[in-house]
Design a protein around this motif. Structure first.
Motif, PDB file in Angstrom:
ATOM      1  N   VAL A  93       0.865  -1.177   0.000  1.00 29.30           N
ATOM      2  CA  VAL A  93       0.000   0.000   0.000  1.00 29.30           C
ATOM      3  C   VAL A  93       0.896   1.220   0.000  1.00 29.30           C
ATOM      4  CG1 VAL A  93      -1.764   1.265   1.213  1.00 29.30           C
ATOM      5  CG2 VAL A  93      -1.788  -1.217   1.235  1.00 29.30           C
ATOM      6  N   LEU A  94       0.762   1.972  -1.068  1.00 30.17           N
ATOM      7  CA  LEU A  94       1.624   3.116  -1.291  1.00 30.17           C
ATOM      8  C   LEU A  94       0.854   4.372  -0.918  1.00 30.17           C
ATOM      9  CD1 LEU A  94       4.416   3.124  -2.584  1.00 30.17           C
ATOM     10  CD2 LEU A  94       3.315   3.635  -4.738  1.00 30.17           C
ATOM     11  N   SER A  95       1.459   5.174  -0.115  1.00 27.83           N
ATOM     12  CA  SER A  95       0.817   6.436   0.223  1.00 27.83           C
ATOM     13  C   SER A  95       1.501   7.535  -0.572  1.00 27.83           C
ATOM     14  CB  SER A  95       0.954   6.691   1.716  1.00 27.83           C
ATOM     15  OG  SER A  95       0.451   7.959   2.013  1.00 27.83           O
ATOM     16  N   ILE A  96       0.733   8.270  -1.326  1.00 27.89           N
ATOM     17  CA  ILE A  96       1.316   9.301  -2.179  1.00 27.89           C
ATOM     18  C   ILE A  96       0.819  10.648  -1.695  1.00 27.89           C
ATOM     19  CG2 ILE A  96       1.576  10.113  -4.536  1.00 27.89           C
ATOM     20  CD1 ILE A  96       1.234   7.338  -5.489  1.00 27.89           C
ATOM     21  N   PRO A  97       1.555  11.254  -0.803  1.00 33.99           N
ATOM     22  CA  PRO A  97       1.046  12.482  -0.192  1.00 33.99           C
ATOM     23  C   PRO A  97       1.201  13.672  -1.125  1.00 33.99           C
ATOM     24  CG  PRO A  97       3.213  11.978   0.671  1.00 33.99           C
ATOM     25  CD  PRO A  97       2.870  10.884  -0.290  1.00 33.99           C
ATOM     26  N   ASP A  98       0.595  14.728  -0.726  1.00 35.45           N
ATOM     27  CA  ASP A  98       0.759  15.997  -1.396  1.00 35.45           C
ATOM     28  C   ASP A  98       2.245  16.385  -1.347  1.00 35.45           C
ATOM     29  OD1 ASP A  98      -0.314  18.492  -2.477  1.00 35.45           O
ATOM     30  OD2 ASP A  98       0.421  19.330  -0.593  1.00 35.45           O
ATOM     31  N   LEU A 182      -7.407  18.147  -4.657  1.00 33.59           N
ATOM     32  CA  LEU A 182      -7.733  17.202  -3.596  1.00 33.59           C
ATOM     33  C   LEU A 182      -8.920  17.715  -2.788  1.00 33.59           C
ATOM     34  CD1 LEU A 182      -6.568  14.525  -2.719  1.00 33.59           C
ATOM     35  CD2 LEU A 182      -5.182  15.709  -1.024  1.00 33.59           C
ATOM     36  N   ARG A 220      -0.428   9.677 -12.841  1.00 34.50           N
ATOM     37  CA  ARG A 220      -1.692   9.315 -12.203  1.00 34.50           C
ATOM     38  C   ARG A 220      -2.853   9.873 -13.015  1.00 34.50           C
ATOM     39  NH1 ARG A 220      -0.714  10.683  -7.077  1.00 34.50           N
ATOM     40  NH2 ARG A 220      -1.190  12.876  -7.295  1.00 34.50           N
ATOM     41  N   HIS A 241      14.413  11.275  -4.227  1.00 31.66           N
ATOM     42  CA  HIS A 241      13.069  10.915  -3.807  1.00 31.66           C
ATOM     43  C   HIS A 241      12.918   9.413  -3.754  1.00 31.66           C
ATOM     44  CE1 HIS A 241       8.984  11.726  -2.922  1.00 31.66           C
ATOM     45  NE2 HIS A 241       8.569  10.879  -3.842  1.00 31.66           N
ATOM     46  N   GLU A 242      12.104   8.989  -2.862  1.00 36.43           N
ATOM     47  CA  GLU A 242      11.907   7.571  -2.656  1.00 36.43           C
ATOM     48  C   GLU A 242      10.458   7.357  -2.228  1.00 36.43           C
ATOM     49  OE1 GLU A 242      15.259   4.840  -0.943  1.00 36.43           O
ATOM     50  OE2 GLU A 242      13.988   5.547   0.698  1.00 36.43           O
ATOM     51  N   LEU A 243       9.851   6.385  -2.798  1.00 37.37           N
ATOM     52  CA  LEU A 243       8.508   6.015  -2.363  1.00 37.37           C
ATOM     53  C   LEU A 243       8.639   4.884  -1.367  1.00 37.37           C
ATOM     54  CD1 LEU A 243       6.774   5.917  -5.846  1.00 37.37           C
ATOM     55  CD2 LEU A 243       6.447   7.641  -4.094  1.00 37.37           C
ATOM     56  N   VAL A 244       7.916   4.969  -0.321  1.00 38.87           N
ATOM     57  CA  VAL A 244       7.986   3.927   0.696  1.00 38.87           C
ATOM     58  C   VAL A 244       6.605   3.360   0.917  1.00 38.87           C
ATOM     59  CG1 VAL A 244       8.476   3.411   3.103  1.00 38.87           C
ATOM     60  CG2 VAL A 244       9.964   4.957   1.848  1.00 38.87           C
ATOM     61  N   ALA A 245       6.534   2.073   0.944  1.00 43.51           N
ATOM     62  CA  ALA A 245       5.251   1.423   1.170  1.00 43.51           C
ATOM     63  C   ALA A 245       5.443   0.291   2.156  1.00 43.51           C
ATOM     64  CB  ALA A 245       4.702   0.866  -0.137  1.00 43.51           C
ATOM     65  N   ALA A 257      -6.353   8.704  11.512  1.00 45.17           N
ATOM     66  CA  ALA A 257      -5.609   9.590  10.606  1.00 45.17           C
ATOM     67  C   ALA A 257      -6.189   9.624   9.225  1.00 45.17           C
ATOM     68  CB  ALA A 257      -4.145   9.192  10.584  1.00 45.17           C
TER      69      ALA A 257
ATOM     70  N   SER B  89      -4.533  12.416   1.219  1.00 47.18           N
ATOM     71  CA  SER B  89      -3.472  12.013   0.307  1.00 47.18           C
ATOM     72  C   SER B  89      -3.988  10.931  -0.628  1.00 47.18           C
ATOM     73  CB  SER B  89      -2.274  11.484   1.094  1.00 47.18           C
ATOM     74  OG  SER B  89      -2.619  10.274   1.726  1.00 47.18           O
ATOM     75  N   GLN B  90      -3.292  10.817  -1.717  1.00 48.20           N
ATOM     76  CA  GLN B  90      -3.580   9.725  -2.617  1.00 48.20           C
ATOM     77  C   GLN B  90      -2.921   8.471  -2.067  1.00 48.20           C
ATOM     78  OE1 GLN B  90      -5.265   9.602  -5.454  1.00 48.20           O
ATOM     79  NE2 GLN B  90      -5.797  11.765  -5.640  1.00 48.20           N
ATOM     80  N   SER B  91      -3.528   7.367  -2.248  1.00 45.22           N
ATOM     81  CA  SER B  91      -2.833   6.144  -1.913  1.00 45.22           C
ATOM     82  C   SER B  91      -3.128   5.125  -2.995  1.00 45.22           C
ATOM     83  CB  SER B  91      -3.239   5.625  -0.548  1.00 45.22           C
ATOM     84  OG  SER B  91      -4.604   5.320  -0.540  1.00 45.22           O
ATOM     85  N   ALA B  92      -2.267   4.164  -3.085  1.00 48.32           N
ATOM     86  CA  ALA B  92      -2.374   3.205  -4.169  1.00 48.32           C
ATOM     87  C   ALA B  92      -2.005   1.835  -3.668  1.00 48.32           C
ATOM     88  CB  ALA B  92      -1.441   3.598  -5.312  1.00 48.32           C
ATOM     89  N   VAL B  93      -2.683   0.868  -4.147  1.00 49.68           N
ATOM     90  CA  VAL B  93      -2.340  -0.503  -3.816  1.00 49.68           C
ATOM     91  C   VAL B  93      -1.504  -1.064  -4.951  1.00 49.68           C
ATOM     92  CG1 VAL B  93      -3.180  -2.802  -3.297  1.00 49.68           C
ATOM     93  CG2 VAL B  93      -4.408  -0.806  -2.462  1.00 49.68           C
ATOM     94  N   HIS B 192       8.592  -1.731   1.433  1.00 51.52           N
ATOM     95  CA  HIS B 192       9.114  -1.504   0.090  1.00 51.52           C
ATOM     96  C   HIS B 192       9.664  -0.095  -0.024  1.00 51.52           C
ATOM     97  CE1 HIS B 192       6.193  -4.757  -0.479  1.00 51.52           C
ATOM     98  NE2 HIS B 192       6.881  -5.103  -1.550  1.00 51.52           N
ATOM     99  N   ILE B 194      11.003   2.405  -3.258  1.00 51.20           N
ATOM    100  CA  ILE B 194      11.058   2.473  -4.715  1.00 51.20           C
ATOM    101  C   ILE B 194      11.754   3.763  -5.102  1.00 51.20           C
ATOM    102  CG2 ILE B 194       9.686   2.616  -6.818  1.00 51.20           C
ATOM    103  CD1 ILE B 194       7.422   1.234  -5.083  1.00 51.20           C
ATOM    104  N   ARG B 195      12.741   3.674  -5.960  1.00 50.78           N
ATOM    105  CA  ARG B 195      13.428   4.894  -6.365  1.00 50.78           C
ATOM    106  C   ARG B 195      14.051   4.712  -7.742  1.00 50.78           C
ATOM    107  NH1 ARG B 195      17.442   2.434  -3.031  1.00 50.78           N
ATOM    108  NH2 ARG B 195      19.416   2.379  -4.178  1.00 50.78           N
TER     109      ARG B 195
END
Lengths: 257, 257
Positions: A93-98, A182, A220, A241-245, A257, B89-93, B192, B194-195
């Motif tokens: 589950v990836l959270s993609i914040p503002d 948003l 997106r 930058h790094e996406l963390v899930a 939250a 926030s956006q989130s993605a699976v 995870h 990702i970068r």
DNA sequence: CAGTGGTCTAGACCACTTC
DNA sequence: AAGTGGTCTAGACCACTGA
């Protein structure tokens, strides 16, 4: 699997149990699966057995098992029973914040600027990106986000003005397009695509990196139930930058939250 | 919001309703929220009203509302009622399938090879990657995956042999380490990262790309409830690979797979 | 206090699947 | 026919919280 160590801490029904009964059953079963005591493919106790183990009604255990099945942890088959699933893939589950939130999290001052702004009827390319058919008017924006004085991200965005009419007159001076949208279009369906690519000349100049240097690209497409809303491409310089899930096997109990 | 257009298609209780009652209630409410008819922050009907609208018992509507609350779509407060959430926030699976599955999906023949294999006691670096403290024996693997004759991905992996003892003697001839582990340690918690980054000289050679060319890097640390299991870093040549994630606002009704 | 949600019960009928 | 899950009911008590 007799019903030995059960019916503990029971007889308090719904008084001051701190945690509810079905939550405890859920934790127990999750523990059995995560720890490997119950292996994939293994049959787990049927509802009647769990009823006796926990001295409760069928609805209570059914609620738990239904939840586990919806989460994909177990599979249920009539007449056969319930079984621990065999997962085939990792998921996250990836959270993609503002973006402002991301920069704030780094402890750096955030600002952004609009580099380009065009209003036009949707071209064929626009329609492909938005995943829509009609040639509604669209707003094209290019926006650059900064962390301190360093370019953090370049945002290319298309907004379907038929879906979000207010965007045409919004100056996007104090609030970024992403944050503004948003607030306007809060619940939606989005498709994300994530990849790595070298910056082209234009992007490189905007990000102040060398042309061709690795960037993380997040695209997106956002739709409401009926119509396309917006397409956005975010280009982040690599290593910045790094996406963390984090994937926990089940919807965590803390869901505020 | 009286209770006008309700109680339709009712009176069939649980006979041949094709779709269950709570599923219909769920869809209705989801539709109201996704379409924007019910805006964020807006109060939605209380359980008693929904009971009357759908001519059902409280348990049935409660089940739906509980599900929506767990999914984060609504927030519930005693005495106040239930409200459409304001998403921040956006989130993605993200689904991260086995590499063979990915290559198969491209319609290309898959194969892999083990490039390096070392067994040793965990160094400090190993422990940092695994997120574990003890100096258990680890197995280090480097593996290259092919789509047809083109390198598709390089895999660097550490396996904690204390958690997965069988790995020490597994030849990984017919089954890749990832797939093998998935079968051994099926339910777990993973993080995870990702970068994007440029390939270093070694990776570039293995992937047959130029040094420094953009790559998508996925790192994953997997733990069971108690101990570290494995760390893996997957390096994909840019433009060859894309992660796709679709976020639908709720656990989709189709959950079979 | 009263409104609202959180949880639970003890049953019920049905549907599906294998024997 | 029997085992098992899927769904639903008509209540019940409790906990929280604002007025």
């Amino acid at each position: 699997m007799g019903n030995g160590a059960a019916a503990t801490a029971r007889s308090d029904k719904q008084s001051g149990a701190a945690t509810s009964l079905h939550q405890r059953i859920l934790s127990d079963i999750q523990g059995n699966i995560l720890s490997g005591r119950w292996e994939p493919g293994q049959r787990i106790p049927v509802e009647l057995e769990l009823m006796e183990q926990y001295d409760c009604s069928r609805m209570t255990v059914n609620k738990v098992l239904t939840q586990l099945a919806q989460a994909g942890i177990i599979e249920r088959r009539r007449k056969f029973g319930s079984f621990v699933s065999r997962p085939h893939s990792q998921s996250a589950v990836l959270s993609i914040p503002d973006i402002k939130t991301e920069v704030d999290a780094l402890g750096l001052p955030y600002r952004f600027e609009i580099l380009e702004r065009h209003k036009r009827r949707a071209t064929r390319d626009d329609r492909a990106l938005l995943g829509s058919d009609d040639a509604a008017p669209v707003l094209e924006l290019v926006c650059r986000h900064f962390a301190k004085d360093q370019p953090f991200c370049v945002e290319y965005r298309l907004i379907n003005l038929q879906s979000v009419a207010g965007a045409a007159t919004e100056p996007f001076a104090d609030i970024s397009p992403g944050a503004w949208l948003l607030r306007q279009v809060p619940w939606n369906v989005a498709e994300h695509r994530i990849r790595a690519a070298g910056a082209n000349a234009e992007e490189a100049a905007r990000l102040k990196v060398k042309s061709g240097s690795p960037c993380l690209i997040v695209e997106r497409t956002t739709r409401s139930l009926t119509s396309a809303i917006t397409f956005v491409r975010l280009t982040y310089p690599g290593n910045l930058h790094e996406l963390v899930a984090t994937f926990t096997s089940l919807t965590s109990p803390s869901r505020s939250a």
